[in-house]
Scaffold this active site. Structure first.
Site, PDB file in Angstrom:
ATOM      1  CE  LYS A  61      -3.805   4.975  -1.199  1.00 60.02           C
ATOM      2  NZ  LYS A  61      -4.851   5.271  -2.222  1.00 60.02           N
TER       3      LYS A  61
ATOM      4  CE1 TYR B 115      -4.060   2.044   0.833  1.00 63.05           C
ATOM      5  CE2 TYR B 115      -2.645   3.110   2.448  1.00 63.05           C
ATOM      6  CZ  TYR B 115      -3.827   3.068   1.727  1.00 63.05           C
ATOM      7  OH  TYR B 115      -4.768   4.058   1.902  1.00 63.05           O
TER       8      TYR B 115
HETATM    9  P1  NAP Z   1     -13.398   2.430   1.666  1.00 61.54           P
HETATM   10  O1  NAP Z   1     -14.401   2.933   2.642  1.00 61.54           O
HETATM   11  O2  NAP Z   1     -12.915   1.036   1.761  1.00 61.54           O
HETATM   12  O3  NAP Z   1     -13.947   2.718   0.184  1.00 61.54           O
HETATM   13  C1  NAP Z   1     -13.219   2.326  -0.938  1.00 61.54           C
HETATM   14  C2  NAP Z   1     -14.198   1.985  -2.028  1.00 61.54           C
HETATM   15  O4  NAP Z   1     -13.439   1.550  -3.200  1.00 61.54           O
HETATM   16  C3  NAP Z   1     -15.111   0.807  -1.656  1.00 61.54           C
HETATM   17  O5  NAP Z   1     -16.453   1.109  -1.974  1.00 61.54           O
HETATM   18  C4  NAP Z   1     -14.565  -0.314  -2.509  1.00 61.54           C
HETATM   19  O6  NAP Z   1     -15.521  -1.291  -2.853  1.00 61.54           O
HETATM   20  C5  NAP Z   1     -14.086   0.417  -3.728  1.00 61.54           C
HETATM   21  N1  NAP Z   1     -13.197  -0.400  -4.544  1.00 61.54           N
HETATM   22  C6  NAP Z   1     -12.260  -1.286  -4.117  1.00 61.54           C
HETATM   23  N2  NAP Z   1     -11.672  -1.877  -5.152  1.00 61.54           N
HETATM   24  C7  NAP Z   1     -12.248  -1.382  -6.268  1.00 61.54           C
HETATM   25  C8  NAP Z   1     -12.067  -1.620  -7.656  1.00 61.54           C
HETATM   26  N3  NAP Z   1     -11.162  -2.511  -8.094  1.00 61.54           N
HETATM   27  N4  NAP Z   1     -12.826  -0.940  -8.534  1.00 61.54           N
HETATM   28  C9  NAP Z   1     -13.758  -0.052  -8.097  1.00 61.54           C
HETATM   29  N5  NAP Z   1     -13.976   0.219  -6.796  1.00 61.54           N
HETATM   30  C10 NAP Z   1     -13.221  -0.435  -5.889  1.00 61.54           C
HETATM   31  O7  NAP Z   1     -12.085   3.336   1.721  1.00 61.54           O
HETATM   32  P2  NAP Z   1     -11.860   4.869   2.143  1.00 61.54           P
HETATM   33  O8  NAP Z   1     -11.321   4.872   3.510  1.00 61.54           O
HETATM   34  O9  NAP Z   1     -13.039   5.688   1.792  1.00 61.54           O
HETATM   35  O10 NAP Z   1     -10.635   5.224   1.185  1.00 61.54           O
HETATM   36  C11 NAP Z   1     -10.787   5.849  -0.079  1.00 61.54           C
HETATM   37  C12 NAP Z   1      -9.396   6.132  -0.641  1.00 61.54           C
HETATM   38  O11 NAP Z   1      -8.653   6.937   0.285  1.00 61.54           O
HETATM   39  C13 NAP Z   1      -8.578   4.868  -0.866  1.00 61.54           C
HETATM   40  O12 NAP Z   1      -7.768   5.016  -2.022  1.00 61.54           O
HETATM   41  C14 NAP Z   1      -7.704   4.819   0.365  1.00 61.54           C
HETATM   42  O13 NAP Z   1      -6.525   4.089   0.139  1.00 61.54           O
HETATM   43  C15 NAP Z   1      -7.449   6.285   0.606  1.00 61.54           C
HETATM   44  N6  NAP Z   1      -7.071   6.605   1.977  1.00 61.54           N
HETATM   45  C16 NAP Z   1      -7.928   6.371   3.032  1.00 61.54           C
HETATM   46  C17 NAP Z   1      -7.520   6.722   4.318  1.00 61.54           C
HETATM   47  C18 NAP Z   1      -8.410   6.504   5.519  1.00 61.54           C
HETATM   48  O14 NAP Z   1      -7.961   6.750   6.645  1.00 61.54           O
HETATM   49  N7  NAP Z   1      -9.644   6.073   5.354  1.00 61.54           N
HETATM   50  C19 NAP Z   1      -6.272   7.271   4.544  1.00 61.54           C
HETATM   51  C20 NAP Z   1      -5.440   7.490   3.463  1.00 61.54           C
HETATM   52  C21 NAP Z   1      -5.844   7.169   2.178  1.00 61.54           C
HETATM   53  P3  NAP Z   1     -15.667  -2.629  -1.926  1.00 61.54           P
HETATM   54  O15 NAP Z   1     -16.060  -2.135  -0.575  1.00 61.54           O
HETATM   55  O16 NAP Z   1     -16.735  -3.418  -2.647  1.00 61.54           O
HETATM   56  O17 NAP Z   1     -14.322  -3.273  -1.929  1.00 61.54           O
END
Ligand code: NAP
Length: 254
Positions: A158, A154
């Site tokens: 990133k 990851y």
């Molecule tokens: P999340 O709640 O897990 O949402 C991610 C979404 O992406 C889910 O609906 C997931 O679907 C979907 N997804 C996964 N694989 C996919 C694919 N191959 N094609 C299309 N959609 C796909 O995550 P989040 O926390 O909102 O994070 C969103 C972004 O921010 C991510 O890139 C994450 O790495 C980044 N981020 C998050 C945080 C944090 O603290 N939350 C921090 C830094 C960066 P499924 O649920 O069906 O898998």
């Protein structure tokens, strides 16, 4: 102030968490939004919330790592709203493990969704942006880009998204397209809840621990990221490109 008003935006991973927050914010600001996710019903739930308060959005189903599926989703969005000018590469997965236990599959899955996904979506979207000489591409990096124990896949992906962003900015700038990245710290979503469970704690304890260590003394929420995405996506941000903003409550400060 025109912001994203009347622009067509595609948000990947828009069914929940940060992506849903960005989709709701863009729609509230007057954009027409394509909410793309693996599960169309989940994407539709976000769309229903947006349209329920007068916004404009459609649900799109695709795996961002599959070229044909991304192409079909972009075609559907452009067919519905006539253009595409904002892309948010937000879809993401975690497959955490220490280096010595990381499997090839877990490495490849994370690279495919974050890096190949952002590459494919950007490449397919830019054709529409170049043709109209206007575009905004925003990719979701992470504080993990600085390195994070248990996230060799990851953190690499990133950090890679930051390189992708800068190269998009260089290649697409002459066509009126900007590319920027947001690097969130702790943001409370399903992803962070899953991490809490995996390490044997609760999301509440994780939030309290994060807040205590941060200068701002609170955990982040999707709206914090949506605010920054709205800035990058707005018409007024046309002179801002190739940048990475850490939206992390000051976690990198000492
Ligand atoms: P999340 O709640 O897990 O949402 C991610 C979404 O992406 C889910 O609906 C997931 O679907 C979907 N997804 C996964 N694989 C996919 C694919 N191959 N094609 C299309 N959609 C796909 O995550 P989040 O926390 O909102 O994070 C969103 C972004 O921010 C991510 O890139 C994450 O790495 C980044 N981020 C998050 C945080 C944090 O603290 N939350 C921090 C830094 C960066 P499924 O649920 O069906 O898998």
């Amino acid at each position: 102030m025109t912001g994203v008003k009347d622009h067509v935006a595609l948000i990947t991973g828009g069914a929940q968490g940060i992506g849903a927050g960005i989709a709701a914010r863009f729609a509230a600001d007057g954009a027409k939004v394509g909410v793309l996710d693996l599960n169309k019903d989940a994407a539709q739930a976000t769309v229903d919330q947006i349209t329920g308060i007068g916004g404009t959005a459609i649900a799109l189903s695709a795996d961002v790592s599959q070229r044909d599926q991304v192409q079909a989703a972009v075609d559907e969005l452009v067919g519905e709203y006539g253009s595409l000018s904002i892309l948010v590469n937000n879809a993401g997965v975690l497959r955490d493990n220490l280096l010595f236990k990381m499997t090839d599959d877990d490495w490849t899955m994370v690279m495919d969704v974050h890096l190949r996904g952002a590459f494919l979506c950007s490449q397919i979207a830019q054709k529409h942006m170049v043709a109209q000489k206007y575009g905004r591409i925003i990719s979701m990096s992470s504080t993990s880009a600085r390195g994070n124990r248990g996230q060799i896949n990851y953190s690499t992906a990133k950090a890679g998204l930051q390189g992708l962003t800068k190269t998009l900015a260089i290649e697409l700038g002459p066509f009126g397209i900007t590319a920027n990245a947001i690097a969130p710290g702790f943001i409370e979503t399903a992803m962070t809840k899953a991490t809490a469970e995996r390490i044997g704690t609760t999301i509440e304890q994780m939030r309290e621990g994060a807040a205590a260590a941060l200068p701002v003394r609170r955990g982040g929420v999707p709206a914090d990221i949506a605010n920054t995405a709205a800035f990058f996506a707005g018409e007024e941000a046309g002179y801002v490109t190739g940048q990475v903003i850490y939206v992390d409550g000051g976690s990198g400060l000492h």
